[in-house]
Structure formats: C-alpha cells, structure tokens
Design an enzyme around this catalytic site. Sequence first.
Site, PDB file in Angstrom:
ATOM      1  CG  ASP A   1      -2.060   0.859   1.255  1.00 59.07           C
ATOM      2  OD1 ASP A   1      -2.335   1.300   0.035  1.00 59.07           O
ATOM      3  OD2 ASP A   1      -2.620   1.072   1.861  1.00 59.07           O
TER       4      ASP A   1
ATOM      5  CG  ASN B   1      -7.002  -2.301  -6.567  1.00 51.39           C
ATOM      6  OD1 ASN B   1      -6.205  -3.023  -6.467  1.00 51.39           O
ATOM      7  ND2 ASN B   1      -7.559  -1.592  -5.631  1.00 51.39           N
TER       8      ASN B   1
END
Length: 248
Positions: A25, A73
């Site tokens: 991340d 995503n």
Amino acid sequence: MNAESKSTQDLKEGLIPKHVAIIMDGNGRWARDRGLERSEGHKEGVEAIRRVTKSANELGVKVLTLYAFSTENWKRPLKEIQYLMGLPNRFFKRFVPQLIEENIKVTVTGFEQKVPDLTKRAIEKAVKDTKENTGMILNFAFNYGGRAEIVEAARTLSDEVLAGKINPKDINEEKFAAHLLTSPLGDLQDVDFLIRSSGEQRLSNFLLWQNAYSEFYFTKEYWPDYNEELFEQAIKEYQERNRRYGGV
C-alpha cells in the site's frame, strides 16, 4: 560489518515465517508527495517487489504472497487500471531471468474475469517459465478478493453436494480449504505473517480465510520505500511474538 548483514545475523533461523503476505500500500501517496503521477509510484513499487522478494528468498521464506490487484481496484480511474494491467508484462520480462536464477517459482491467486488477454499471457508465461523451480513461491494475488474466494468455494462445494459427490456431513475446514484459490499451495496456504505498508491498519478483503491465525504488522513507510532492511525488521518483530493459536 555493515548494518544490513548484522540485521540478518540477528534473525533466528528456525523462526522464519513460512508464508508471508504483504498488502503493498502507498504507491499513489508516495507519488503524490513528490508531485508525480500515480503511475510513477507503481513503477517504484515494482522495484520494492524485487528487493523484498530477494530478501524473503534469502531468509528462507517458503511463500511470499503479494496483493497486486484486488477485485475492488476496478473502481480506480481507467488510465490507472490500464497501467496496472500492463505491469505484469513489464515486470516479468525484466525479472523472470533473475527469478529463474534464484530458483523462485511464480504462481497466481485470483480470478481471470475482466483481466485483459495480454496481461493473462504475461502471467501465464511467467508461471510456465518458472514452474520447474523448487525454491520460494512468489505468489501474486491478482484480481483477487477474499469474500469472492470464499463464496466461490462454498458454491463449488454445494454443487458437489447436489451432484452426490460429497456428503454435507463430511464438509470440514480441510475440505473447504481445498476449494480455495490458494489450494495449490497445499499445507502452506495459511499465512503466518501479514505485513501492510503505508500506515493503514485493515485487511482490505485480503486472504480472509488464510489470515485467521496470522500475525499482523503495520508499518508507516509507503511501499516504494520498502527495502531489505525494513523487511528484516518486520521478520525480527514476528520472531519476538508468542504464537499460541488459542492455547496458553
């Protein structure tokens, strides 16, 4: 003796986690803080993958699972999705020779739906080119979602019950796990140690079943800044914990 080699020597050889999973991340925020496009963050994130893969392999990790692209995503801007779908081709073209040299085997956990053919071919080629390797497994969670995985496993099991292939009374955790996307990993399915970069502290739908008894480690550094030293620091923290699995 440099600090890096000393850090490696401080680690306890017999306590290296077998399966390490990482939520990579912070690529976008790394780029934003530098006034760059988000794609530049993803590009640097690939270099972090190379560094951490090499370190994990040298330390004796058996499986390294990286959360490369989630089923959520797809909500990102089209331009970013197109860049991310092109990353496997660029990454594997550059690094597969190194993975072969280091005896690292590539596998993929995820759903094929919506993934472009060019991306699929790049992934399939990397898997094929490294299938004879016998060292660490570098497993990419690509177009992966934990809830969808569990639902699909339950659906498959119910179909087998309806077809008379299995008695519902015989369904247990072992049989359920055998229907998960990670089942090719065998007894290495379960995660021992979960790392998440960038300061966020959540699972984000990642390996929900497999992380049932894993140790969690959250670090503030953005993924593109991750290196061998930070990875070893995380492993050292893991080794200092007492894993009781519900016992005393």
